[in-house]
Design an enzyme around this catalytic site. Structure first.
Site, PDB file in Angstrom:
ATOM      1  N   LYS A  83     -12.038   3.945  -2.995  1.00 13.56           N
ATOM      2  CA  LYS A  83     -11.529   2.972  -2.057  1.00 13.56           C
ATOM      3  C   LYS A  83     -11.498   3.731  -0.846  1.00 13.56           C
ATOM      4  CE  LYS A  83      -8.662  -1.115  -2.528  1.00 13.56           C
ATOM      5  NZ  LYS A  83      -7.211  -1.226  -3.213  1.00 13.56           N
TER       6      LYS A  83
HETATM    7  C1  E4P Z   1      -6.475  -4.461  -2.259  1.00 13.41           C
HETATM    8  O1  E4P Z   1      -7.048  -3.627  -3.097  1.00 13.41           O
HETATM    9  C2  E4P Z   1      -4.905  -4.366  -2.324  1.00 13.41           C
HETATM   10  O2  E4P Z   1      -4.521  -3.410  -3.016  1.00 13.41           O
HETATM   11  C3  E4P Z   1      -4.164  -5.629  -2.206  1.00 13.41           C
HETATM   12  O3  E4P Z   1      -4.575  -6.668  -2.500  1.00 13.41           O
HETATM   13  C4  E4P Z   1      -3.130  -5.718  -1.136  1.00 13.41           C
HETATM   14  O4  E4P Z   1      -2.222  -6.791  -1.373  1.00 13.41           O
HETATM   15  P1  E4P Z   1      -1.006  -6.813  -0.372  1.00 13.41           P
HETATM   16  O5  E4P Z   1      -1.163  -7.546   0.882  1.00 13.41           O
HETATM   17  O6  E4P Z   1      -0.261  -7.930  -1.328  1.00 13.41           O
HETATM   18  O7  E4P Z   1      -0.217  -5.495  -0.572  1.00 13.41           O
END
Ligand code: E4P
Length: 220
Positions: A83
């Protein structure tokens, strides 16, 4: 639609794995921090439980640093997807990783223009954060619809839309209606997908009527 689980909590993943719903996992530095555990150890355990893509995020912000971290993370297991943040430097790292055959999830996407760049940089996944857009009064789902239209206009773009920052079941339903390939879902929301008050009420009534028959299916 594929369901990824959005957590770094190995116990939660272990508990949900038998459901058969886990097509992959996404983690991020905040989720890892919540575990208080060693990142690589956590990743090894997750990859032992789930055979689909497991996203592991770099924390360097320059391309060379991201690539060095990506190499370490990718060595953990074959199903690790790297990522990277949707920055200019993150896109440069994405291109290089994709050219080496390493899967990349470009995260923190908040606009259609960003999603187009992620696809052109060879990302396997782009992660638009719908909940965080909704939080500031913009429509997360309008962004998903825009990305869907753009990607469909250019079939050579192979990037999958991975809807992230999901807050409730309707985010999943809307993402499915729009044709997003993946939703990454917090464990609590995944369980809420199965719930409906009329299901509970109907089951209660069926069981009450069944008990009046005095029968047992197993005993004939
Ligand atoms: C995606 O890969 C992120 O880990 C996640 O969906 C972020 O979500 P949040 O806005 O609830 O922190």
């Amino acid at each position: 639609m594929k369901f990824f689980i959005d957590t770094a909590d190995v116990d939660e993943i272990r508990g949900l794995a038998p459901s058969g719903f886990l097509d992959g996992v996404t983690t991020n530095p905040s989720l890892v921090s919540q575990t208080g555990r060693d990142f690589r150890e956590v990743l090894e355990e997750i990859c032992g439980l789930v055979s689909g893509p497991v996203s592991a995020e770099v924390t360097a912000t320059d391309p060379a640093g991201m690539l060095a971290e990506a190499e370490t993370l990718a060595a953990v297991a074959d199903n690790i997807v790297i990522k990277v943040p949707l920055t200019w430097d993150g896109l440069a790292a994405c291109r290089q990783l994709a050219d080496r055959g390493i899967g990349v999830n470009v995260t923190l996407c908040f606009s259609a223009a960003q999603a187009l760049l992620a696809a052109k940089a060879g990302a396997s996944f782009v992660s638009p954060f719908v909940g965080r857009l909704d939080d500031i009064g913009q429509s997360g789902m309008e962004l998903i619809a825009d990305i869907r239209t753009i990607y469909d206009n250019y079939p050579a773009l192979a990037t999958e839309i991975l809807v992230a920052s999901i807050r409730h079941p309707m985010h999943v339903v809307e993402a499915a209606r729009l044709g997003a390939e993946v939703c990454t879902i917090p464990p609590a929301v995944l369980k809420r997908l199965a719930g409906h008050p009329l299901t509970d009420k109907g089951l209660e009534a069926f069981l009450a009527d069944w008990s009046k028959t005095g029968q047992s299916i197993l005993e004939g």
